[in-house]
Design a protein around this motif. Structure first.
Motif, mmCIF file in Angstrom:
data_model
loop_
_atom_site.group_PDB
_atom_site.id
_atom_site.type_symbol
_atom_site.label_atom_id
_atom_site.label_comp_id
_atom_site.label_asym_id
_atom_site.label_seq_id
_atom_site.Cartn_x
_atom_site.Cartn_y
_atom_site.Cartn_z
ATOM 1 N N PHE A 1 0.902 -1.194 0.094
ATOM 2 C CA PHE A 1 -0.026 0.111 0.016
ATOM 3 C C PHE A 1 0.823 1.172 0.192
ATOM 4 C CE2 PHE A 1 -2.293 -3.365 2.010
ATOM 5 C CZ PHE A 1 -3.329 -3.637 1.600
ATOM 6 N N VAL A 2 0.568 2.360 -0.724
ATOM 7 C CA VAL A 2 1.259 3.549 -0.869
ATOM 8 C C VAL A 2 0.400 4.859 -0.810
ATOM 9 C CG1 VAL A 2 1.009 3.601 -3.319
ATOM 10 C CG2 VAL A 2 2.953 4.633 -2.207
ATOM 11 N N THR A 3 0.958 5.816 -0.317
ATOM 12 C CA THR A 3 0.148 7.109 -0.213
ATOM 13 C C THR A 3 0.844 8.301 -0.455
ATOM 14 O OG1 THR A 3 -1.403 8.147 1.135
ATOM 15 C CG2 THR A 3 0.578 7.666 2.226
ATOM 16 N N ILE A 4 0.363 9.264 -0.965
ATOM 17 C CA ILE A 4 0.879 10.716 -1.334
ATOM 18 C C ILE A 4 0.886 11.451 -0.156
ATOM 19 C CG2 ILE A 4 1.127 12.516 -2.742
ATOM 20 C CD1 ILE A 4 -0.346 10.839 -4.787
ATOM 21 N N PRO A 5 2.079 11.535 0.877
ATOM 22 C CA PRO A 5 1.623 12.440 1.834
ATOM 23 C C PRO A 5 1.110 13.636 1.855
ATOM 24 C CG PRO A 5 4.003 11.422 1.914
ATOM 25 C CD PRO A 5 3.324 11.323 0.433
ATOM 26 N N ARG A 6 0.001 13.881 2.648
ATOM 27 C CA ARG A 6 -0.663 15.426 2.519
ATOM 28 C C ARG A 6 -0.115 16.590 3.558
ATOM 29 N NH1 ARG A 6 -6.888 14.445 4.236
ATOM 30 N NH2 ARG A 6 -5.794 13.684 6.275
ATOM 31 N N LYS A 7 -0.035 17.500 2.879
ATOM 32 C CA LYS A 7 0.439 18.444 3.896
ATOM 33 C C LYS A 7 -0.338 19.707 4.095
ATOM 34 C CE LYS A 7 5.395 17.904 2.217
ATOM 35 N NZ LYS A 7 6.699 18.552 1.716
ATOM 36 N N GLY A 8 -1.617 19.849 3.337
ATOM 37 C CA GLY A 8 -2.630 20.587 3.354
ATOM 38 C C GLY A 8 -3.895 20.013 3.922
ATOM 39 N N ALA A 9 -4.812 20.854 3.731
ATOM 40 C CA ALA A 9 -6.279 20.163 4.219
ATOM 41 C C ALA A 9 -7.183 19.578 3.453
ATOM 42 C CB ALA A 9 -6.873 21.489 4.884
ATOM 43 N N ALA A 10 -6.663 19.323 2.074
ATOM 44 C CA ALA A 10 -7.681 18.636 1.246
ATOM 45 C C ALA A 10 -7.850 17.118 1.517
ATOM 46 C CB ALA A 10 -7.017 18.887 -0.358
ATOM 47 N N GLU A 11 -9.143 17.108 1.510
ATOM 48 C CA GLU A 11 -9.592 15.416 1.981
ATOM 49 C C GLU A 11 -8.909 14.438 1.049
ATOM 50 O OE1 GLU A 11 -13.742 12.856 2.726
ATOM 51 O OE2 GLU A 11 -13.929 15.067 1.640
ATOM 52 N N SER A 12 -8.833 14.748 -0.489
ATOM 53 C CA SER A 12 -8.424 13.675 -1.305
ATOM 54 C C SER A 12 -8.079 14.199 -2.470
ATOM 55 C CB SER A 12 -9.416 12.689 -1.482
ATOM 56 O OG SER A 12 -10.660 13.195 -2.165
ATOM 57 N N LEU A 13 -7.208 13.463 -3.393
ATOM 58 C CA LEU A 13 -6.915 13.711 -4.620
ATOM 59 C C LEU A 13 -7.730 13.317 -5.782
ATOM 60 C CD1 LEU A 13 -2.880 13.626 -4.327
ATOM 61 C CD2 LEU A 13 -4.177 15.663 -4.767
ATOM 62 N N ASN A 14 -7.912 14.014 -7.042
ATOM 63 C CA ASN A 14 -8.525 13.452 -7.997
ATOM 64 C C ASN A 14 -7.728 12.135 -8.536
ATOM 65 O OD1 ASN A 14 -8.269 13.055 -11.095
ATOM 66 N ND2 ASN A 14 -10.345 14.009 -10.680
ATOM 67 N N ALA A 15 -8.646 11.164 -8.657
ATOM 68 C CA ALA A 15 -7.954 9.716 -9.248
ATOM 69 C C ALA A 15 -6.908 9.702 -10.114
ATOM 70 C CB ALA A 15 -8.905 8.879 -9.581
ATOM 71 N N ALA A 16 -7.203 10.505 -11.405
ATOM 72 C CA ALA A 16 -6.292 10.829 -12.319
ATOM 73 C C ALA A 16 -4.831 11.441 -12.026
ATOM 74 C CB ALA A 16 -6.857 11.608 -13.409
ATOM 75 N N VAL A 17 -5.061 12.441 -11.115
ATOM 76 C CA VAL A 17 -3.999 13.323 -10.589
ATOM 77 C C VAL A 17 -3.055 12.365 -9.639
ATOM 78 C CG1 VAL A 17 -3.413 15.179 -8.999
ATOM 79 C CG2 VAL A 17 -5.202 15.365 -10.556
ATOM 80 N N ALA A 18 -3.747 11.555 -8.852
ATOM 81 C CA ALA A 18 -2.986 10.698 -7.965
ATOM 82 C C ALA A 18 -2.227 9.705 -8.575
ATOM 83 C CB ALA A 18 -3.886 10.140 -6.953
ATOM 84 N N THR A 19 -2.934 9.159 -9.826
ATOM 85 C CA THR A 19 -2.125 8.144 -10.626
ATOM 86 C C THR A 19 -1.018 8.723 -11.223
ATOM 87 O OG1 THR A 19 -4.159 7.229 -11.262
ATOM 88 C CG2 THR A 19 -2.506 6.880 -12.597
ATOM 89 N N GLY A 20 -0.908 10.054 -11.645
ATOM 90 C CA GLY A 20 0.227 10.605 -12.295
ATOM 91 C C GLY A 20 1.370 10.878 -11.335
#
Length: 242
Positions: free
Chosen positions: A215-234
Motif C-alpha cells: 500500500f502506498v500514499t501521497i503524504p498530505r501537507k494541506g487540508a484537502a480531503e483527497s486527490l482526484n484519481a487521475a492526478v493521484a495516478t500521475g
C-alpha cells in the motif's frame, strides 16, 4: 455525402451495447483522428471530414473509408458541443503487449474524464495495459476517447474480476493507492509492478484490498480531503517509476 442510415448508425454508437456488438468506437477532432490514422494497427471503418480537413490530409482523401461531409452533417452526428472538422469510426484496436511490463488496475473508476486521463497518463509512462473492474467506465465511451487524445490506440484495456485477477497473478507486486499506505518516497518495490487505483469516492473495495499486500500514499501537507484519481495516478507513477 452522408446517408440517413450512416447518420443513424453513428448515433447508435453512443450506446455501449452497439459499440460492443460492432467492435468499434468513435473518435473526433483534427489532431486525435489524424494521430489514430497514423497508427498502423488502427483500422478505420469510416472517416467523415469537412473539405477543409481533407485538404490538410490529401494522402487519405481517396481511401475507401473517406467521406466528405458538410458542417451541417457533422453537427448531426457529432457527440461534441462544438464539432471539430472530423469524426471517425474505428475498429477497437488489437494490440501486441510486451509481457511482464507495468500495469494499472482500476477498481470502479466511474468518471469518463478520469478514465480517459488515466489512459493518457499510462501512455505517457509507457504502460501498455490497464486492467479494469467490470463496473468501471467504458474506455470506448466517446467522452473517454476524447479525453485520451489518441492514447486509446496505444493502451490495451481489459475488463475482468480484479480479485480473481490478483489471485491468478500472485507472482506480481500489486501496489494499492490508499490514504494509510507507505509514504511514496519510502516505498520499496520490485519493478515492474502494478498500481491499483480505487473508486473516486469509495477507494478500493474491501474484497480487493484483502488480497493486496503493498500500500502506498501521497503524504498530505494541506487540508484537502483527497486527490482526484487521475492526478493521484500521475503523481504515484512519477514517484514509483523514477
Amino acid at each position: 455525402m452522408m446517408t440517413k442510415n450512416q447518420a443513424k448508425y453513428i448515433q447508435s454508437l453512443s450506446h455501449k451495447k452497439f459499440r460492443d456488438e460492432e467492435g468499434v468506437f468513435v473518435s473526433e477532432g483534427t489532431k486525435t483522428v489524424a494521430e489514430l490514422l497514423e497508427l498502423s494497427h488502427m483500422r478505420p471503418r469510416q472517416v467523415y471530414g469537412l473539405e477543409s480537413w481533407w485538404q490538410l490530409h490529401p494522402e487519405w482523401q481517396s481511401a475507401s473509408w473517406a467521406v466528405m461531409i458538410t458542417e451541417a452533417e457533422l453537427e448531426k452526428i457529432s457527440f461534441l458541443k462544438t464539432p471539430n472538422q472530423v469524426l471517425a469510426v474505428f475498429e477497437k484496436p488489437d494490440l501486441t503487449i510486451e509481457p511482464g511490463g507495468w500495469q494499472l488496475l482500476l477498481d470502479g473508476i466511474q468518471d469518463p474524464g478520469n478514465m480517459g486521463t488515466i489512459i493518457r497518463i499510462a501512455d505517457w509512462f509507457g504502460i501498455q495495459q490497464i486492467i479494469c473492474s467490470e463496473d468501471a467506465a467504458d474506455a470506448f465511451n466517446p467522452k473517454v476517447v476524447q479525453s485520451t487524445m489518441a492514447s486509446i490506440g496505444r493502451v490495451e484495456i481489459i475488463y475482468t474480476d480484479l480479485v480473481a485477477y490478483v489471485k491468478a497473478h500472485a507472482h506480481r507486486d500489486f501496489i494499492a493507492a490508499t490514504l494509510d499506505g507507505t509514504p511514496l518516497k519510502e516505498l520499496k518495490i520490485h519493478q515492474p509492478a502494478a498500481l491499483v487505483i480505487g473508486n473516486e469516492s469509495k477507494g478500493i473495495r474491501p474484497e480487493l484490498r484483502e488480497v493486496l499486500r503493498h500500500f502506498v500514499t501521497i503524504p498530505r501537507k494541506g487540508a484537502a480531503e483527497s486527490l482526484n484519481a487521475a492526478v493521484a495516478t500521475g503523481i504515484l507513477l512519477a514517484g514509483i517509476m523514477e
